[in-house]
Structure formats: structure tokens, C-alpha cells
Design a protein around this motif. Structure first.
Motif, PDB file in Angstrom:
ATOM      1  N   ASN A  69       5.441  61.598  -5.910  1.00  0.00           N
ATOM      2  CA  ASN A  69       5.275  61.408  -4.474  1.00  0.00           C
ATOM      3  C   ASN A  69       3.906  60.808  -4.176  1.00  0.00           C
ATOM      4  OD1 ASN A  69       6.453  61.648  -1.866  1.00  0.00           O
ATOM      5  ND2 ASN A  69       5.053  63.338  -1.451  1.00  0.00           N
ATOM      6  N   LYS A  70       2.861  61.280  -4.863  1.00  0.00           N
ATOM      7  CA  LYS A  70       1.523  60.707  -4.680  1.00  0.00           C
ATOM      8  C   LYS A  70       1.503  59.245  -5.110  1.00  0.00           C
ATOM      9  CE  LYS A  70      -1.194  64.912  -5.270  1.00  0.00           C
ATOM     10  NZ  LYS A  70      -2.170  65.608  -6.123  1.00  0.00           N
ATOM     11  N   GLU A  71       2.130  58.956  -6.248  1.00  0.00           N
ATOM     12  CA  GLU A  71       2.183  57.575  -6.728  1.00  0.00           C
ATOM     13  C   GLU A  71       2.943  56.688  -5.753  1.00  0.00           C
ATOM     14  OE1 GLU A  71       3.816  57.716 -10.672  1.00  0.00           O
ATOM     15  OE2 GLU A  71       2.135  58.904 -11.429  1.00  0.00           O
ATOM     16  N   PHE A  72       4.023  57.200  -5.187  1.00  0.00           N
ATOM     17  CA  PHE A  72       4.809  56.431  -4.231  1.00  0.00           C
ATOM     18  C   PHE A  72       4.003  56.142  -2.965  1.00  0.00           C
ATOM     19  CE2 PHE A  72       7.811  56.374  -0.604  1.00  0.00           C
ATOM     20  CZ  PHE A  72       8.428  55.165  -0.892  1.00  0.00           C
ATOM     21  N   GLU A  73       3.265  57.138  -2.481  1.00  0.00           N
ATOM     22  CA  GLU A  73       2.444  56.937  -1.284  1.00  0.00           C
ATOM     23  C   GLU A  73       1.351  55.900  -1.551  1.00  0.00           C
ATOM     24  OE1 GLU A  73       2.947  57.854   1.835  1.00  0.00           O
ATOM     25  OE2 GLU A  73       4.807  58.735   1.115  1.00  0.00           O
ATOM     26  N   ALA A  74       0.754  55.932  -2.740  1.00  0.00           N
ATOM     27  CA  ALA A  74      -0.250  54.929  -3.099  1.00  0.00           C
ATOM     28  C   ALA A  74       0.392  53.543  -3.153  1.00  0.00           C
ATOM     29  CB  ALA A  74      -0.898  55.282  -4.436  1.00  0.00           C
ATOM     30  N   PHE A  75       1.600  53.458  -3.686  1.00  0.00           N
ATOM     31  CA  PHE A  75       2.334  52.192  -3.737  1.00  0.00           C
ATOM     32  C   PHE A  75       2.608  51.680  -2.324  1.00  0.00           C
ATOM     33  CE2 PHE A  75       6.519  50.143  -3.559  1.00  0.00           C
ATOM     34  CZ  PHE A  75       6.273  49.023  -4.342  1.00  0.00           C
ATOM     35  N   ARG A  76       3.038  52.568  -1.444  1.00  0.00           N
ATOM     36  CA  ARG A  76       3.315  52.162  -0.055  1.00  0.00           C
ATOM     37  C   ARG A  76       2.068  51.629   0.627  1.00  0.00           C
ATOM     38  NH1 ARG A  76       6.607  56.280   3.488  1.00  0.00           N
ATOM     39  NH2 ARG A  76       5.661  54.862   4.943  1.00  0.00           N
ATOM     40  N   ARG A  77       0.939  52.305   0.416  1.00  0.00           N
ATOM     41  CA  ARG A  77      -0.317  51.828   1.014  1.00  0.00           C
ATOM     42  C   ARG A  77      -0.676  50.446   0.465  1.00  0.00           C
ATOM     43  NH1 ARG A  77      -1.589  57.212   0.323  1.00  0.00           N
ATOM     44  NH2 ARG A  77      -2.743  56.784  -1.604  1.00  0.00           N
ATOM     45  N   SER A  78      -0.517  50.278  -0.832  1.00  0.00           N
ATOM     46  CA  SER A  78      -0.824  48.996  -1.477  1.00  0.00           C
ATOM     47  C   SER A  78       0.083  47.891  -0.930  1.00  0.00           C
ATOM     48  CB  SER A  78      -0.630  49.127  -2.989  1.00  0.00           C
ATOM     49  OG  SER A  78      -0.681  47.877  -3.615  1.00  0.00           O
ATOM     50  N   GLN A  79       1.357  48.186  -0.788  1.00  0.00           N
ATOM     51  CA  GLN A  79       2.293  47.201  -0.242  1.00  0.00           C
ATOM     52  C   GLN A  79       1.961  46.889   1.206  1.00  0.00           C
ATOM     53  OE1 GLN A  79       4.706  45.436  -1.981  1.00  0.00           O
ATOM     54  NE2 GLN A  79       3.484  46.356  -3.591  1.00  0.00           N
ATOM     55  N   GLY A  80       1.565  47.893   1.953  1.00  0.00           N
ATOM     56  CA  GLY A  80       1.176  47.682   3.351  1.00  0.00           C
ATOM     57  C   GLY A  80      -0.013  46.734   3.452  1.00  0.00           C
ATOM     58  N   ARG A  81      -1.010  46.931   2.563  1.00  0.00           N
ATOM     59  CA  ARG A  81      -2.176  46.037   2.555  1.00  0.00           C
ATOM     60  C   ARG A  81      -1.757  44.616   2.183  1.00  0.00           C
ATOM     61  NH1 ARG A  81      -4.522  50.691   0.341  1.00  0.00           N
ATOM     62  NH2 ARG A  81      -4.235  49.910  -1.779  1.00  0.00           N
ATOM     63  N   SER A  82      -0.884  44.485   1.183  1.00  0.00           N
ATOM     64  CA  SER A  82      -0.415  43.159   0.771  1.00  0.00           C
ATOM     65  C   SER A  82       0.319  42.455   1.906  1.00  0.00           C
ATOM     66  CB  SER A  82       0.513  43.270  -0.439  1.00  0.00           C
ATOM     67  OG  SER A  82      -0.184  43.746  -1.561  1.00  0.00           O
ATOM     68  N   ILE A  83       1.135  43.181   2.616  1.00  0.00           N
ATOM     69  CA  ILE A  83       1.876  42.605   3.749  1.00  0.00           C
ATOM     70  C   ILE A  83       0.908  42.185   4.844  1.00  0.00           C
ATOM     71  CG2 ILE A  83       3.479  43.162   5.632  1.00  0.00           C
ATOM     72  CD1 ILE A  83       5.014  44.869   3.510  1.00  0.00           C
ATOM     73  N   ASP A  84      -0.096  43.032   5.123  1.00  0.00           N
ATOM     74  CA  ASP A  84      -1.095  42.671   6.140  1.00  0.00           C
ATOM     75  C   ASP A  84      -1.835  41.399   5.753  1.00  0.00           C
ATOM     76  OD1 ASP A  84      -0.393  44.879   7.651  1.00  0.00           O
ATOM     77  OD2 ASP A  84      -2.084  46.114   6.954  1.00  0.00           O
ATOM     78  N   GLU A  85      -2.189  41.264   4.476  1.00  0.00           N
ATOM     79  CA  GLU A  85      -2.876  40.064   4.009  1.00  0.00           C
ATOM     80  C   GLU A  85      -1.995  38.830   4.164  1.00  0.00           C
ATOM     81  OE1 GLU A  85      -4.141  40.826  -0.012  1.00  0.00           O
ATOM     82  OE2 GLU A  85      -5.470  42.448   0.606  1.00  0.00           O
ATOM     83  N   LEU A  86      -0.709  38.966   3.830  1.00  0.00           N
ATOM     84  CA  LEU A  86       0.217  37.841   3.995  1.00  0.00           C
ATOM     85  C   LEU A  86       0.357  37.440   5.459  1.00  0.00           C
ATOM     86  CD1 LEU A  86       3.042  38.706   1.452  1.00  0.00           C
ATOM     87  CD2 LEU A  86       1.497  36.747   1.370  1.00  0.00           C
ATOM     88  N   ILE A  87       0.448  38.421   6.318  1.00  0.00           N
ATOM     89  CA  ILE A  87       0.552  38.141   7.759  1.00  0.00           C
ATOM     90  C   ILE A  87      -0.696  37.395   8.229  1.00  0.00           C
ATOM     91  CG2 ILE A  87       0.551  39.218  10.051  1.00  0.00           C
ATOM     92  CD1 ILE A  87       2.424  41.375   8.828  1.00  0.00           C
ATOM     93  N   ASP A  88      -1.877  37.855   7.789  1.00  0.00           N
ATOM     94  CA  ASP A  88      -3.121  37.179   8.165  1.00  0.00           C
ATOM     95  C   ASP A  88      -3.147  35.737   7.663  1.00  0.00           C
ATOM     96  OD1 ASP A  88      -3.971  39.483   9.408  1.00  0.00           O
ATOM     97  OD2 ASP A  88      -5.288  40.122   7.758  1.00  0.00           O
ATOM     98  N   LYS A  89      -2.701  35.495   6.432  1.00  0.00           N
ATOM     99  CA  LYS A  89      -2.675  34.141   5.876  1.00  0.00           C
ATOM    100  C   LYS A  89      -1.729  33.245   6.663  1.00  0.00           C
ATOM    101  CE  LYS A  89      -3.921  35.250   1.128  1.00  0.00           C
ATOM    102  NZ  LYS A  89      -3.473  35.295  -0.286  1.00  0.00           N
ATOM    103  N   VAL A  90      -0.548  33.774   6.952  1.00  0.00           N
ATOM    104  CA  VAL A  90       0.436  32.990   7.715  1.00  0.00           C
ATOM    105  C   VAL A  90      -0.105  32.717   9.121  1.00  0.00           C
ATOM    106  CG1 VAL A  90       2.719  33.063   8.772  1.00  0.00           C
ATOM    107  CG2 VAL A  90       2.423  33.750   6.396  1.00  0.00           C
ATOM    108  N   ALA A  91      -0.680  33.713   9.734  1.00  0.00           N
ATOM    109  CA  ALA A  91      -1.206  33.551  11.096  1.00  0.00           C
ATOM    110  C   ALA A  91      -2.357  32.550  11.113  1.00  0.00           C
ATOM    111  CB  ALA A  91      -1.670  34.888  11.652  1.00  0.00           C
ATOM    112  N   SER A  92      -3.216  32.564  10.114  1.00  0.00           N
ATOM    113  CA  SER A  92      -4.340  31.617  10.095  1.00  0.00           C
ATOM    114  C   SER A  92      -3.860  30.196   9.804  1.00  0.00           C
ATOM    115  CB  SER A  92      -5.404  32.049   9.084  1.00  0.00           C
ATOM    116  OG  SER A  92      -4.875  31.950   7.764  1.00  0.00           O
ATOM    117  N   GLY A  93      -2.742  30.086   9.099  1.00  0.00           N
ATOM    118  CA  GLY A  93      -2.186  28.754   8.834  1.00  0.00           C
ATOM    119  C   GLY A  93      -1.525  28.153  10.045  1.00  0.00           C
ATOM    120  N   ILE A  94      -1.099  28.974  10.965  1.00  0.00           N
ATOM    121  CA  ILE A  94      -0.433  28.503  12.178  1.00  0.00           C
ATOM    122  C   ILE A  94      -1.456  27.976  13.180  1.00  0.00           C
ATOM    123  CG2 ILE A  94       0.929  29.244  14.188  1.00  0.00           C
ATOM    124  CD1 ILE A  94       2.408  31.147  12.327  1.00  0.00           C
ATOM    125  N   ASP A  95      -2.640  28.573  13.182  1.00  0.00           N
ATOM    126  CA  ASP A  95      -3.688  28.168  14.149  1.00  0.00           C
ATOM    127  C   ASP A  95      -4.144  26.772  13.956  1.00  0.00           C
ATOM    128  OD1 ASP A  95      -3.566  30.682  15.255  1.00  0.00           O
ATOM    129  OD2 ASP A  95      -5.262  31.458  14.123  1.00  0.00           O
TER     130      ASP A  95
END
Length: 95
Positions: A69-95
Motif C-alpha cells: 500500500n505504501k509503494e502504491f501510494e508512492a507510485f500514485r504520487r509519482s504518476q501525479g507529478r508526471s501528469i502535472d509535468e506533461l500538462i505544463d509542457k502541453v500548456a506551454s506549447g499552446i501559448d
């Protein structure tokens, strides 16, 4: 699903309980407990009461669950950060 009586034998003793879980899940749970007891060499120690061996097996499974469960929560946090980074990259490319 309707509850039914489940019987199984371990350490030369018969255990029974009621469950509404599907048969394949019950079998999987019992196989997991047996494997855990074999892995811990608890199935061959005859000086420990069977009830204590079962509790020790369940505690080992619970400890593994907590770790997973701890490993899964760490994975979820890591995936959340990766998704946020992708969103930022896509958003900066649109500007």
C-alpha cells in the motif's frame, strides 16, 4: 452473493467460516495463507499451537499489504507529478 460455509484443513485441524466471496477468491486466499506459512517455515514447526501459526501467517500477510500500500501510494504520487509535468509542457506549447 449469498453466504456459504467454507471448510478447510490446516495443521491437521478443520476450520470453518461463512463467506459470501466467490469460490475462486476463497481458494486464492487459502493458497496465499498456505504459501505464507510455508515460506515462513511455520507449517513444519509443531511446537507452536496452530492458532498462533495462523495468526503469525496473517500478520506476515498484513505486513506485506501495508508495504504494498505504501509503494502504491508512492507510485500514485509519482504518476501525479508526471501528469502535472506533461500538462505544463502541453500548456506551454499552446501559448
Amino acid at each position: 452473493m449469498e453466504e456459504r460455509l467454507v471448510r478447510f484443513t490446516m495443521f491437521g485441524q478443520e476450520f470453518t467460516f461463512y463467506s459470501d466471496a466467490p469460490e475462486d477468491e476463497v481458494e486464492e486466499v487459502l493458497a496465499l495463507l498456505r504459501a505464507e506459512l510455508e515460506d515462513a517455515k511455520l507449517d513444519t514447526v509443531s511446537t507452536i499451537p496452530s492458532s498462533k501459526m495462523l495468526v503469525l501467517g496473517c500478520l506476515r500477510i498484513a505486513a506485506r499489504y501495508v508495504q504494498l500500500n505504501k509503494e502504491f501510494e508512492a507510485f500514485r504520487r509519482s504518476q501525479g507529478r508526471s501528469i502535472d509535468e506533461l500538462i505544463d509542457k502541453v500548456a506551454s506549447g499552446i501559448d
